[in-house]
Design an enzyme around this catalytic site. Structure first.
Site, PDB file in Angstrom:
ATOM      1  N   ILE A 134       0.897  -1.145   0.000  1.00  0.00           N
ATOM      2  CA  ILE A 134       0.000   0.000   0.000  1.00  0.00           C
ATOM      3  C   ILE A 134       0.940   1.201   0.000  1.00  0.00           C
ATOM      4  CG2 ILE A 134      -1.818   1.248   1.215  1.00  0.00           C
ATOM      5  CD1 ILE A 134      -2.636  -1.384   2.495  1.00  0.00           C
ATOM      6  N   PRO A 135       1.118   1.855  -1.142  1.00  0.00           N
ATOM      7  CA  PRO A 135       2.285   2.727  -1.333  1.00  0.00           C
ATOM      8  C   PRO A 135       2.151   4.113  -0.706  1.00  0.00           C
ATOM      9  CG  PRO A 135       0.994   2.674  -3.326  1.00  0.00           C
ATOM     10  CD  PRO A 135       0.339   1.706  -2.381  1.00  0.00           C
ATOM     11  N   CYS A 136       2.184   4.164   0.607  1.00  0.00           N
ATOM     12  CA  CYS A 136       2.107   5.452   1.288  1.00  0.00           C
ATOM     13  C   CYS A 136       3.327   6.319   1.004  1.00  0.00           C
ATOM     14  CB  CYS A 136       1.914   5.257   2.789  1.00  0.00           C
ATOM     15  SG  CYS A 136       3.097   4.158   3.567  1.00  0.00           S
ATOM     16  N   HIS A 137       4.427   5.703   0.559  1.00  0.00           N
ATOM     17  CA  HIS A 137       5.611   6.495   0.231  1.00  0.00           C
ATOM     18  C   HIS A 137       5.385   7.373  -1.001  1.00  0.00           C
ATOM     19  CE1 HIS A 137       5.913   2.758  -2.099  1.00  0.00           C
ATOM     20  NE2 HIS A 137       6.651   3.425  -2.973  1.00  0.00           N
TER      21      HIS A 137
END
Length: 279
Positions: free
Chosen positions: A244-247
């Site tokens: 889950i690409p919170c970056h």
């Protein structure tokens, strides 16, 4: 394919040293100068670095400049369509990996993991050692340890589901973890969060690799355009980092914002993805 094979021997602590060498030497630094800072021959440094990043060290320099986040916003900004990012459709695409996921019901979430068996293990990844956790339905936790260490990461993830039973069993969840970092095959996620958090995490899943969006765009997508602080909190509570690409969430100003597992990790992830997208 195992995580060790994926990493091909280029451990993240070496990558951290390389980023530091690139930073300290500035944009005019030669390959020979960078290699000397790493105590490696130019050929060896070039080979290892390119294996990790997908591009040469000289090319990678541009992804580590202070203006890179702003450049990403200008060139690779992703509009999140509300219709696609809310509604809990249960699917999302990240890299070449097809992610199947489902969210816990509000009642299950309220029980804080009671009755669940969560299996966990320690894995080598392109971004250093990681702690992964999973239920029978999919991965429910993924954290990176280079800035925190094992003890803090374990305390962080287990505190999210304090009534679950934890069993160390890396082999049970290895296929999902290997698929994630090989960027091929299927993996499954079992998301444990409040409804608002789930909406934010689903919005994150729509951001393609090598691209970014802003916290304000996510807030708009989930139907709460003024709730940027709440969105930032939900992004920070993402339990399955990288997948889950919170970056990929940045400030509107072009600043990196925060990252739960340390800004050096976020910076390396963004640069790694941008380089590979170009390559």
């Amino acid at each position: 394919m195992t995580i060790t094979e994926i990493d091909t021997g280029y451990h993240y602590n070496v990558m951290r040293r390389a980023i530091k060498a690139i930073d300290e030497g500035g944009p005019g630094q030669t390959l020979e100068q960078m290699a000397a800072r790493m105590d490696m021959s130019p050929a060896h440094f070039q080979r290892l670095f390119s294996r990790w990043a997908g591009v040469s060290p000289k090319r990678f320099q541009q992804y580590l400049t202070l203006g890179h986040a702003k450049a990403l916003l200008a060139e690779r900004f992703t509009m999140i369509e509300t219709a696609d990012s809310v509604g809990l459709s249960g699917t999302g695409r990240l890299h070449d990996l097809f992610i199947r996921w489902e969210a816990m019901s509000p009642g299950e979430y309220a029980r804080q993991g009671a009755g669940l068996t969560i299996r966990y293990g320690w894995f080598e990844t392109p971004f250093g050692e990681a702690l992964a956790m999973g239920t029978d339905k999919g991965l429910c936790g993924l954290g990176f340890l280079s800035e925190t260490g094992r003890e803090a990461a374990m305390a962080d993830l287990t505190a999210r589901w304090p009534t679950a039973d934890y069993v160390e069993d890396a082999e049970a969840i290895r296929p999902w973890v290997d698929a994630a970092f090989a960027q091929k095959g299927d993996t499954a996620l079992h998301l444990m969060g409040a409804p608002f958090q789930i909406k934010v995490w689903e919005a994150l899943l729509t951001i393609p690799s090598g691209q970014v969006t802003t916290y304000s765009e996510i807030a708009q997508a989930v139907g709460h355009p003024r709730a940027m602080r709440a969105v930032g909190t939900a992004v920070g509570r993402n339990p399955v980092s990288f997948l889950i690409p919170c970056h990929r969430a940045l400030r509107k100003s072009g600043g990196l914002g925060g990252y739960h597992w340390g800004l050096p990790v976020k910076r390396a992830m963004l640069a790694w993805e941008a380089a590979r997208a170009e390559a």
